[in-house]
Write a protein that holds these residues in place. Structure first.
Motif, PDB file in Angstrom:
ATOM      1  N   ASP A   2       0.830  -1.204   0.000  1.00  0.00           N
ATOM      2  CA  ASP A   2       0.000   0.000   0.000  1.00  0.00           C
ATOM      3  C   ASP A   2       0.869   1.261   0.000  1.00  0.00           C
ATOM      4  N   ALA A   3       0.215   2.427  -0.027  1.00  0.00           N
ATOM      5  CA  ALA A   3       0.933   3.694  -0.116  1.00  0.00           C
ATOM      6  C   ALA A   3       1.888   3.896   1.058  1.00  0.00           C
ATOM      7  N   ALA A   4       1.472   3.497   2.251  1.00  0.00           N
ATOM      8  CA  ALA A   4       2.342   3.657   3.420  1.00  0.00           C
ATOM      9  C   ALA A   4       3.593   2.790   3.290  1.00  0.00           C
ATOM     10  N   ALA A   5       3.434   1.580   2.780  1.00  0.00           N
ATOM     11  CA  ALA A   5       4.584   0.691   2.604  1.00  0.00           C
ATOM     12  C   ALA A   5       5.544   1.232   1.543  1.00  0.00           C
ATOM     13  N   VAL A   6       4.997   1.825   0.474  1.00  0.00           N
ATOM     14  CA  VAL A   6       5.844   2.415  -0.559  1.00  0.00           C
ATOM     15  C   VAL A   6       6.609   3.601   0.022  1.00  0.00           C
ATOM     16  N   SER A   7       5.932   4.415   0.820  1.00  0.00           N
ATOM     17  CA  SER A   7       6.602   5.554   1.464  1.00  0.00           C
ATOM     18  C   SER A   7       7.707   5.078   2.393  1.00  0.00           C
ATOM     19  N   PHE A   8       7.432   4.021   3.150  1.00  0.00           N
ATOM     20  CA  PHE A   8       8.446   3.465   4.044  1.00  0.00           C
ATOM     21  C   PHE A   8       9.646   2.952   3.241  1.00  0.00           C
ATOM     22  N   LEU A   9       9.370   2.283   2.121  1.00  0.00           N
ATOM     23  CA  LEU A   9      10.439   1.765   1.274  1.00  0.00           C
ATOM     24  C   LEU A   9      11.301   2.913   0.747  1.00  0.00           C
ATOM     25  N   ARG A  10      10.664   3.989   0.326  1.00  0.00           N
ATOM     26  CA  ARG A  10      11.416   5.161  -0.132  1.00  0.00           C
ATOM     27  C   ARG A  10      12.308   5.719   0.974  1.00  0.00           C
ATOM     28  N   GLU A  11      11.755   5.818   2.181  1.00  0.00           N
ATOM     29  CA  GLU A  11      12.544   6.327   3.304  1.00  0.00           C
ATOM     30  C   GLU A  11      13.732   5.411   3.594  1.00  0.00           C
ATOM     31  N   ALA A  12      13.505   4.110   3.544  1.00  0.00           N
ATOM     32  CA  ALA A  12      14.576   3.155   3.817  1.00  0.00           C
ATOM     33  C   ALA A  12      15.684   3.232   2.767  1.00  0.00           C
ATOM     34  N   LEU A  13      15.320   3.594   1.542  1.00  0.00           N
ATOM     35  CA  LEU A  13      16.291   3.656   0.449  1.00  0.00           C
ATOM     36  C   LEU A  13      16.774   5.081   0.160  1.00  0.00           C
ATOM     37  N   ALA A  14      16.389   6.038   1.000  1.00  0.00           N
ATOM     38  CA  ALA A  14      16.684   7.453   0.741  1.00  0.00           C
ATOM     39  C   ALA A  14      18.171   7.737   0.568  1.00  0.00           C
ATOM     40  N   SER A  15      19.016   7.007   1.245  1.00  0.00           N
ATOM     41  CA  SER A  15      20.453   7.272   1.148  1.00  0.00           C
ATOM     42  C   SER A  15      21.103   6.542  -0.030  1.00  0.00           C
ATOM     43  N   THR A  16      20.302   5.868  -0.830  1.00  0.00           N
ATOM     44  CA  THR A  16      20.823   5.149  -1.994  1.00  0.00           C
ATOM     45  C   THR A  16      20.390   5.878  -3.264  1.00  0.00           C
ATOM     46  N   ARG A  21      16.566   6.865  -9.204  1.00  0.00           N
ATOM     47  CA  ARG A  21      16.535   6.048 -10.423  1.00  0.00           C
ATOM     48  C   ARG A  21      15.113   5.590 -10.750  1.00  0.00           C
ATOM     49  N   THR A  22      14.334   5.216  -9.730  1.00  0.00           N
ATOM     50  CA  THR A  22      12.952   4.811  -9.997  1.00  0.00           C
ATOM     51  C   THR A  22      12.115   6.023 -10.387  1.00  0.00           C
ATOM     52  N   ARG A  23      12.434   7.181  -9.827  1.00  0.00           N
ATOM     53  CA  ARG A  23      11.718   8.411 -10.238  1.00  0.00           C
ATOM     54  C   ARG A  23      12.022   8.747 -11.694  1.00  0.00           C
ATOM     55  N   ASP A  24      13.262   8.579 -12.106  1.00  0.00           N
ATOM     56  CA  ASP A  24      13.615   8.849 -13.501  1.00  0.00           C
ATOM     57  C   ASP A  24      12.811   7.962 -14.448  1.00  0.00           C
ATOM     58  N   LEU A  25      12.714   6.687 -14.120  1.00  0.00           N
ATOM     59  CA  LEU A  25      11.948   5.786 -14.973  1.00  0.00           C
ATOM     60  C   LEU A  25      10.459   6.126 -14.919  1.00  0.00           C
ATOM     61  N   GLY A  26       9.970   6.502 -13.746  1.00  0.00           N
ATOM     62  CA  GLY A  26       8.572   6.922 -13.620  1.00  0.00           C
ATOM     63  C   GLY A  26       8.273   8.139 -14.480  1.00  0.00           C
ATOM     64  N   GLY A 149      20.249 -10.132  -5.759  1.00  0.00           N
ATOM     65  CA  GLY A 149      21.488 -10.204  -5.008  1.00  0.00           C
ATOM     66  C   GLY A 149      22.434  -9.028  -5.193  1.00  0.00           C
ATOM     67  N   GLU A 150      22.084  -8.086  -6.076  1.00  0.00           N
ATOM     68  CA  GLU A 150      22.967  -6.940  -6.307  1.00  0.00           C
ATOM     69  C   GLU A 150      22.576  -5.718  -5.485  1.00  0.00           C
ATOM     70  N   SER A 151      21.391  -5.734  -4.864  1.00  0.00           N
ATOM     71  CA  SER A 151      20.980  -4.563  -4.095  1.00  0.00           C
ATOM     72  C   SER A 151      19.963  -4.961  -3.041  1.00  0.00           C
ATOM     73  N   LEU A 152      19.626  -3.991  -2.216  1.00  0.00           N
ATOM     74  CA  LEU A 152      18.598  -4.201  -1.201  1.00  0.00           C
ATOM     75  C   LEU A 152      17.196  -4.150  -1.799  1.00  0.00           C
ATOM     76  N   LEU A 153      17.073  -3.526  -2.957  1.00  0.00           N
ATOM     77  CA  LEU A 153      15.770  -3.370  -3.596  1.00  0.00           C
ATOM     78  C   LEU A 153      15.399  -4.646  -4.337  1.00  0.00           C
ATOM     79  N   THR A 154      14.185  -5.134  -4.103  1.00  0.00           N
ATOM     80  CA  THR A 154      13.699  -6.303  -4.822  1.00  0.00           C
ATOM     81  C   THR A 154      13.050  -5.869  -6.132  1.00  0.00           C
ATOM     82  N   PHE A 155      12.859  -6.798  -7.022  1.00  0.00           N
ATOM     83  CA  PHE A 155      12.209  -6.496  -8.294  1.00  0.00           C
ATOM     84  C   PHE A 155      10.778  -6.013  -8.045  1.00  0.00           C
ATOM     85  N   ASP A 156      10.086  -6.654  -7.118  1.00  0.00           N
ATOM     86  CA  ASP A 156       8.727  -6.247  -6.769  1.00  0.00           C
ATOM     87  C   ASP A 156       8.728  -4.839  -6.172  1.00  0.00           C
ATOM     88  N   GLY A 157       9.667  -4.568  -5.289  1.00  0.00           N
ATOM     89  CA  GLY A 157       9.764  -3.232  -4.691  1.00  0.00           C
ATOM     90  C   GLY A 157      10.011  -2.167  -5.745  1.00  0.00           C
TER      91      GLY A 157
END
Length: 193
Positions: A2-16, A21-26, A149-157
């Motif tokens: 959900d939206a809260a989980a996506v926001s949390f994921l963004r916060e967790a990846l903020a320093s990466t 990169r996902t915003r550029d593709l978006g 295995g190359e990053s913390l981000l999953t394909f689904d994420g």
């Protein structure tokens, strides 16, 4: 997710680099000019239903009709509703102003790569979210590789972050944003005495 989980994921990846990169593709997806012109296709074994559903939601939430995807399927069953029976032949009709978004965690089969090449030649914009497919990335105007295995981000994420970014209103970077980015690049690894 959900939206809260996506926001949390963004916060967790903020320093990466993943958020930007996902915003550029978006943003690249958002540049699709025509409603119905966002063609989303996967591999025969993994059709991107989930991503297509999120892009459809983002289209409604943002009021951007061009984000409403056309899910292109390898073998649509006879009698399926019209929006679920668009087959690969639709890729042959791709043209300038349309976007072909290939979502493939595994290697894209040759028949798909051939169709992607043809769509690019007729003027369609080619985007890819892939798990490490150099041939697909070579054909794409813009690609985001999320290899296992190359990053913390999953394909689904990554799919969730990209679809959310596509629906966001683009904003011009402020002076503060530009300075922060400059400082980040200047403050790379340093050698000590």
């Amino acid at each position: 997710m959900d939206a809260a989980a996506v926001s949390f994921l963004r916060e967790a990846l903020a320093s990466t680099e993943w958020v930007e990169r996902t915003r550029d593709l978006g943003r690249a997806i958002r540049a699709t000019r025509s409603p119905g012109g966002l063609l989303v296709v996967g591999t025969p074994d993994d059709e991107p239903w989930h991503l297509a559903a999120h892009l459809d939601d983002e289209s409604r939430f943002s009021g951007l009709a061009q984000l409403r995807p056309t899910l292109v399927r390898w073998s649509p069953p006879p009698g399926a509703p019209p929006h679920l029976r668009v087959g690969l032949d639709r890729l042959e009709e791709a043209r300038r102003g349309e976007t072909l978004f290939v979502v493939a965690e595994t290697k894209s089969p040759d028949p798909l790569l051939e169709r992607v090449h043809d769509a690019r030649r007729t003027g369609a914009t080619i985007l890819a979210l892939d798990g490490g497919d150099p041939e697909l990335e070579d054909l794409a105007h813009d690609a985001l590789r999320v290899a296992p295995g190359e990053s913390l981000l999953t394909f689904d994420g990554a799919q969730h972050l990209v679809s959310r970014a596509a629906g966001e209103e683009a904003r011009r970077p402020t002076l503060r944003d530009r300075l922060a980015r400059l400082l980040d690049t200047l403050s790379g690894p340093r050698l000590t005495d």
